[in-house]
Design a protein around this motif. Structure first.
Motif, short mmCIF file in Angstrom:
data_model
loop_
_atom_site.label_atom_id
_atom_site.label_comp_id
_atom_site.label_asym_id
_atom_site.label_seq_id
_atom_site.Cartn_x
_atom_site.Cartn_y
_atom_site.Cartn_z
N THR A 274 -1.88 -2.49 -4.19
CA THR A 274 -3.67 -2.40 -3.87
C THR A 274 -3.75 -2.73 -5.53
O THR A 274 -4.38 -2.89 -6.10
CB THR A 274 -4.07 -0.97 -3.24
OG1 THR A 274 -4.24 -0.82 -2.09
CG2 THR A 274 -5.25 -0.92 -3.70
N SER B 166 5.38 0.56 3.26
CA SER B 166 5.38 1.99 3.22
C SER B 166 4.05 2.67 2.36
O SER B 166 3.11 1.55 1.62
CB SER B 166 6.01 2.62 2.65
OG SER B 166 6.52 2.17 1.34
N THR B 167 3.43 3.32 1.84
CA THR B 167 2.64 4.11 1.18
C THR B 167 2.84 3.11 -0.23
O THR B 167 1.49 3.58 -0.56
CB THR B 167 2.76 5.25 1.17
OG1 THR B 167 2.34 5.85 2.78
CG2 THR B 167 1.19 6.36 0.53
N ILE B 168 3.99 3.66 -0.96
CA ILE B 168 4.31 3.63 -1.95
C ILE B 168 4.39 2.80 -2.27
O ILE B 168 3.57 2.11 -3.02
CB ILE B 168 5.53 4.20 -2.88
CG1 ILE B 168 5.82 3.13 -4.07
CG2 ILE B 168 6.88 3.27 -1.79
CD1 ILE B 168 5.06 4.32 -5.51
N VAL C 156 2.16 0.02 -0.42
CA VAL C 156 0.44 -0.04 0.03
C VAL C 156 -0.44 -0.03 -1.41
O VAL C 156 -1.16 -0.71 -1.79
CB VAL C 156 0.22 0.38 0.70
CG1 VAL C 156 -1.69 0.33 1.12
CG2 VAL C 156 0.58 0.11 2.08
N ILE C 157 0.21 1.10 -2.28
CA ILE C 157 -0.05 1.65 -3.50
C ILE C 157 0.36 0.36 -4.35
O ILE C 157 -0.98 -0.06 -4.93
CB ILE C 157 -0.04 2.63 -3.48
CG1 ILE C 157 -0.29 4.31 -3.27
CG2 ILE C 157 -0.21 3.35 -5.73
CD1 ILE C 157 0.29 5.00 -2.95
N LYS D 72 3.94 -4.56 8.16
CA LYS D 72 3.68 -2.93 7.90
C LYS D 72 4.90 -2.03 6.62
O LYS D 72 5.38 -2.75 6.63
CB LYS D 72 4.83 -2.35 8.58
CG LYS D 72 4.24 -2.88 10.42
CD LYS D 72 2.41 -2.09 10.73
CE LYS D 72 2.28 -2.41 11.60
NZ LYS D 72 0.93 -2.56 12.44
#
Length: 163
Positions: free
Chosen positions: A115, A107-109, A111-112, A105
């Motif tokens: 990626t 956080s958004t930052i 995942v960015i 799991k």
């Protein structure tokens, strides 16, 4: 002409080293200041990117020696780059399998960031071993966009295409 080519190649060696350093600092900032947890899913794409950038640095070093008429052993380097290419492919495959099976799991930052590192690693891998994706002349870029001219990379021509 030869002096200009040597300067360009030295710039490529330094550029790959500098990119490795900058990505290392970026990863450190994510880890230290944005509290990204250190796990396989976060560290792996960064490490793969650095590994590929250092391979590019080594290739341009090899090529500079070749141009200076002081080449390193061709057969040894061909074997090394074939091994690098194989290891890179296996690492991409292993990471893909890990992502599919993992339950991390993030956080958004994060995942960015993961990626970005993953995609940049893939693009750098393709740009180093298969198709030249970096062009500087406007005419080359125009032809590339029109899919009229995709050149094999210098490394591919040097070690992988039949002589």
């Amino acid at each position: 002409m030869k002096k200009e080519l040597n300067a360009t190649i030295r710039g490529l060696v330094r550029g790959h080293l500098l990119a490795s350093l900058m990505f290392s600092l970026t990863f450190y900032a994510l880890y230290r200041y944005w509290e990204m947890e250190l796990s396989v899913v976060t560290f792996f794409p960064y490490a793969l990117l650095i590994f590929i950038l250092l391979q590019g640095c080594y290739f341009w070093y090899y090529y500079s020696k070749k141009i200076a008429k002081r080449p390193l052993d061709y057969t040894f380097n061909q074997t090394i780059f074939k091994l690098f290419r194989l290891v890179n492919g296996l690492l991409f495959l292993a990471y893909g399998i890990y992502l599919i099976s993992g339950n991390d799991k993030l956080s958004t930052i994060h995942v960015i960031a993961v990626t970005f590192y993953s995609l940049f690693s893939l693009v750098e891998y393709i740009n180093l071993y298969y198709i030249r994706l970096s062009y500087t002349k406007a005419q080359d870029i125009k032809r590339l966009v029109q899919f009229k001219w995709l050149k094999p990379t210098r490394l591919r021509r040097e070690f992988f295409l039949k002589r």
